[in-house]
Design a protein around this motif. Structure first.
Motif, PDB file in Angstrom:
ATOM      1  N   GLY A   1      -5.840  -1.185   5.087  1.00  0.00           N
ATOM      2  CA  GLY A   1      -6.046  -2.225   5.845  1.00  0.00           C
ATOM      3  C   GLY A   1      -5.036  -2.626   7.026  1.00  0.00           C
ATOM      4  O   GLY A   1      -4.231  -1.883   7.478  1.00  0.00           O
ATOM      5  N   PRO A   2      -5.427  -3.695   7.861  1.00  0.00           N
ATOM      6  CA  PRO A   2      -4.495  -4.043   9.004  1.00  0.00           C
ATOM      7  C   PRO A   2      -2.953  -4.081   8.595  1.00  0.00           C
ATOM      8  O   PRO A   2      -2.333  -3.729   9.379  1.00  0.00           O
ATOM      9  CB  PRO A   2      -4.980  -5.497   9.356  1.00  0.00           C
ATOM     10  N   GLN A   3      -2.559  -4.297   7.464  1.00  0.00           N
ATOM     11  CA  GLN A   3      -1.063  -4.532   7.035  1.00  0.00           C
ATOM     12  C   GLN A   3      -0.478  -3.125   7.210  1.00  0.00           C
ATOM     13  O   GLN A   3       0.629  -3.153   7.208  1.00  0.00           O
ATOM     14  CB  GLN A   3      -0.909  -5.263   5.780  1.00  0.00           C
ATOM     15  N   SER A   4      -1.332  -2.205   7.179  1.00  0.00           N
ATOM     16  CA  SER A   4      -0.698  -0.862   6.974  1.00  0.00           C
ATOM     17  C   SER A   4      -0.473  -0.224   8.479  1.00  0.00           C
ATOM     18  O   SER A   4      -0.022   0.941   8.373  1.00  0.00           O
ATOM     19  CB  SER A   4      -1.755   0.175   6.384  1.00  0.00           C
ATOM     20  N   GLY A   5      -1.144  -1.052   9.415  1.00  0.00           N
ATOM     21  CA  GLY A   5      -0.817  -0.362  10.860  1.00  0.00           C
ATOM     22  C   GLY A   5      -2.120   0.691  10.985  1.00  0.00           C
ATOM     23  O   GLY A   5      -2.574   1.034  10.117  1.00  0.00           O
ATOM     24  N   PRO A   6      -2.223   1.113  12.067  1.00  0.00           N
ATOM     25  CA  PRO A   6      -2.889   2.203  12.565  1.00  0.00           C
ATOM     26  C   PRO A   6      -2.552   3.703  11.940  1.00  0.00           C
ATOM     27  O   PRO A   6      -1.360   3.879  12.192  1.00  0.00           O
ATOM     28  CB  PRO A   6      -3.105   2.117  14.213  1.00  0.00           C
TER      29      PRO A   6
ATOM     30  N   ALA B   1      12.700  -5.598   8.365  1.00  0.00           N
ATOM     31  CA  ALA B   1      11.611  -6.524   7.991  1.00  0.00           C
ATOM     32  C   ALA B   1      10.514  -6.101   8.977  1.00  0.00           C
ATOM     33  O   ALA B   1       9.994  -6.973   9.790  1.00  0.00           O
ATOM     34  CB  ALA B   1      11.939  -8.018   8.372  1.00  0.00           C
ATOM     35  N   ALA B   2      10.031  -4.811   8.898  1.00  0.00           N
ATOM     36  CA  ALA B   2       8.815  -4.528   9.775  1.00  0.00           C
ATOM     37  C   ALA B   2       7.582  -5.017   9.255  1.00  0.00           C
ATOM     38  O   ALA B   2       7.765  -5.742   8.173  1.00  0.00           O
ATOM     39  CB  ALA B   2       8.652  -2.649   9.364  1.00  0.00           C
ATOM     40  N   PRO B   3       6.645  -4.892   9.818  1.00  0.00           N
ATOM     41  CA  PRO B   3       5.409  -5.704   9.689  1.00  0.00           C
ATOM     42  C   PRO B   3       4.984  -4.782   8.266  1.00  0.00           C
ATOM     43  O   PRO B   3       5.278  -3.958   7.860  1.00  0.00           O
ATOM     44  CB  PRO B   3       4.059  -5.276  10.588  1.00  0.00           C
ATOM     45  N   GLY B   4       4.029  -5.665   7.359  1.00  0.00           N
ATOM     46  CA  GLY B   4       3.531  -5.133   6.250  1.00  0.00           C
ATOM     47  C   GLY B   4       3.146  -6.186   5.015  1.00  0.00           C
ATOM     48  O   GLY B   4       3.380  -7.355   5.601  1.00  0.00           O
ATOM     49  N   ALA B   5       2.564  -5.646   4.266  1.00  0.00           N
ATOM     50  CA  ALA B   5       2.129  -6.499   2.997  1.00  0.00           C
ATOM     51  C   ALA B   5       3.152  -7.573   2.676  1.00  0.00           C
ATOM     52  O   ALA B   5       2.760  -8.601   2.143  1.00  0.00           O
ATOM     53  CB  ALA B   5       1.141  -5.642   1.917  1.00  0.00           C
ATOM     54  N   LEU B   6       4.268  -6.765   2.367  1.00  0.00           N
ATOM     55  CA  LEU B   6       5.385  -7.662   1.796  1.00  0.00           C
ATOM     56  C   LEU B   6       6.713  -8.140   2.741  1.00  0.00           C
ATOM     57  O   LEU B   6       7.585  -8.114   2.455  1.00  0.00           O
ATOM     58  CB  LEU B   6       6.033  -6.827   0.620  1.00  0.00           C
TER      59      LEU B   6
ATOM     60  N   ALA C   1       0.840  -1.140   0.102  1.00  0.00           N
ATOM     61  CA  ALA C   1       0.083   0.022  -0.134  1.00  0.00           C
ATOM     62  C   ALA C   1       0.771   1.428   0.071  1.00  0.00           C
ATOM     63  O   ALA C   1       0.450   2.223  -0.489  1.00  0.00           O
ATOM     64  CB  ALA C   1      -1.002   0.048   1.231  1.00  0.00           C
ATOM     65  N   SER C   2       2.084   1.328   0.442  1.00  0.00           N
ATOM     66  CA  SER C   2       2.844   2.252   0.734  1.00  0.00           C
ATOM     67  C   SER C   2       2.193   3.390   1.819  1.00  0.00           C
ATOM     68  O   SER C   2       2.433   4.517   1.776  1.00  0.00           O
ATOM     69  CB  SER C   2       3.388   3.070  -0.723  1.00  0.00           C
ATOM     70  N   ASP C   3       1.573   2.974   2.725  1.00  0.00           N
ATOM     71  CA  ASP C   3       1.024   3.653   3.635  1.00  0.00           C
ATOM     72  C   ASP C   3       1.105   3.227   5.126  1.00  0.00           C
ATOM     73  O   ASP C   3       0.231   3.533   5.920  1.00  0.00           O
ATOM     74  CB  ASP C   3      -0.281   4.136   3.279  1.00  0.00           C
ATOM     75  N   SER C   4       2.051   2.319   5.123  1.00  0.00           N
ATOM     76  CA  SER C   4       2.127   1.566   6.472  1.00  0.00           C
ATOM     77  C   SER C   4       2.891   2.514   7.425  1.00  0.00           C
ATOM     78  O   SER C   4       3.714   3.365   7.150  1.00  0.00           O
ATOM     79  CB  SER C   4       2.957   0.421   6.507  1.00  0.00           C
ATOM     80  N   THR C   5       2.308   2.468   8.785  1.00  0.00           N
ATOM     81  CA  THR C   5       2.764   3.529   9.725  1.00  0.00           C
ATOM     82  C   THR C   5       3.988   2.901  10.811  1.00  0.00           C
ATOM     83  O   THR C   5       4.457   3.634  11.785  1.00  0.00           O
ATOM     84  CB  THR C   5       1.564   4.118  10.633  1.00  0.00           C
ATOM     85  N   PHE C   6       4.321   1.719  10.639  1.00  0.00           N
ATOM     86  CA  PHE C   6       5.107   1.024  11.760  1.00  0.00           C
ATOM     87  C   PHE C   6       6.311   1.719  11.909  1.00  0.00           C
ATOM     88  O   PHE C   6       6.764   2.015  13.082  1.00  0.00           O
ATOM     89  CB  PHE C   6       5.206  -0.374  11.424  1.00  0.00           C
ATOM     90  N   ILE C   7       7.208   2.094  11.170  1.00  0.00           N
ATOM     91  CA  ILE C   7       8.448   2.886  11.260  1.00  0.00           C
ATOM     92  C   ILE C   7       8.288   4.071  11.689  1.00  0.00           C
ATOM     93  O   ILE C   7       8.969   4.608  12.732  1.00  0.00           O
ATOM     94  CB  ILE C   7       9.347   2.455  10.097  1.00  0.00           C
ATOM     95  N   LEU C   8       7.425   4.877  11.059  1.00  0.00           N
ATOM     96  CA  LEU C   8       7.274   6.382  11.633  1.00  0.00           C
ATOM     97  C   LEU C   8       6.705   6.260  13.065  1.00  0.00           C
ATOM     98  O   LEU C   8       7.148   7.178  13.639  1.00  0.00           O
ATOM     99  CB  LEU C   8       6.238   6.955  10.389  1.00  0.00           C
ATOM    100  N   ARG C   9       5.878   5.439  13.451  1.00  0.00           N
ATOM    101  CA  ARG C   9       5.449   5.479  14.788  1.00  0.00           C
ATOM    102  C   ARG C   9       6.542   5.298  15.649  1.00  0.00           C
ATOM    103  O   ARG C   9       6.758   5.861  16.770  1.00  0.00           O
ATOM    104  CB  ARG C   9       4.442   4.296  14.938  1.00  0.00           C
TER     105      ARG C   9
END
Length: 258
Positions: free
Chosen positions: A139-144, A237-242, A89-97
């Motif tokens: 979706g969930p793979q993008s994080g909150p 290897a953060a969480p995410g779709a890939l 998606a290119s909108d996951s938030t895990f690293i930014l958080r």
């Protein structure tokens, strides 16, 4: 004789029957020889699998490195799990958080695909501050999503970025904005694309070489442009779709007998 030997690498996130790597051998009308040499090379290729895999680190491991990083060049973190080039998606938030929670200063990240945030940034204008809900949309793979106060540093319409390798091409990333959220400069755009080159930052007035930490949402295409400015490149290897942990992928169609 042997006319051609080729390696066709697989795409492990595509859950189809044919998903695997292949060795293609072409001979001058000698099928047994082609089959023999293809099998030999395939086993050599298979035996190299641990050497050819990038040294992925966990998100916690990456953050530990960030906290002790004090070299003059930036540490470049590749958010491989959110690579738009592979379908993420290119909108996951895990690293930014993590960067925000750990109050990391002088960090930059590109690119978040979030057309809504870009539209709002254009409405408030450069220099304005506004409250946003960034990322975590698909979706969930993008994080909150991340709720934050952001300052608009730069706005650009219809941006094109170069590919960082030797065969330079360009691709559109749509409208793009640079936002400042606490200690992190965030590039947000409207047309999904991985971060191919330094253009992801420089076209928005941001010099990534001056940052302490630079995060690129890309698997490998970033490397040619970013390795020269990096003290080190860390594949996260953060969480995410890939996510690059095949044990976590719920294959239902891939043929495991190949």
């Amino acid at each position: 004789g042997v006319l051609s030997l080729s390696i066709a690498h697989g795409f492990p996130w595509s859950d189809i029957k044919e998903m695997s790597s292949k060795i293609i051998a072409i001979t001058d009308n000698d099928k047994p020889k082609a089959q023999k040499i293809a099998k030999e090379l395939a086993m050599e290729f298979f035996d190299l699998r641990h050497q050819t895999q990038p040294p992925y680190v966990t998100l916690d491991g990456a953050m530990a490195r960030v906290s002790s990083h004090n070299l003059p060049k930036p540490m470049v973190l590749a958010d491989v799990s959110d690579n738009a080039g592979g379908g993420a998606a290119s909108d996951s938030t895990f690293i930014l958080r993590e960067l925000l929670d750990k109050k990391v200063k002088d960090a930059a990240i590109a690119m978040f695909w979030d057309p809504g945030v870009v539209k709002l940034a254009f409405e408030v204008g450069e220099g304005a501050e506004f409250d946003i809900r960034l990322g975590g949309k698909l979706g969930p793979q993008s994080g909150p999503p991340i709720d934050a106060r952001a300052k608009v540093l730069k706005l650009e319409k219809d941006v094109f970025i170069k590919f960082g390798g030797s065969r330079k091409g360009t691709n559109p990333i749509g409208d793009a904005v640079a936002l400042q959220i606490e200690g992190v400069t965030v590039i947000v755009n409207t047309k999904r694309s991985q971060c191919h080159s330094l253009d992801c930052f420089t076209k928005l007035g941001v010099d990534p070489s001056t940052k302490k930490v630079v995060v690129v949402k890309s698997m490998q295409h970033f490397h040619a442009a970013y390795a020269p400015i990096a003290s080190e490149v860390v594949y996260v290897a953060a969480p995410g779709a890939l996510v690059p942990d095949w044990a976590l992928l719920p294959y239902t169609k891939a043929d495991r007998t190949q």
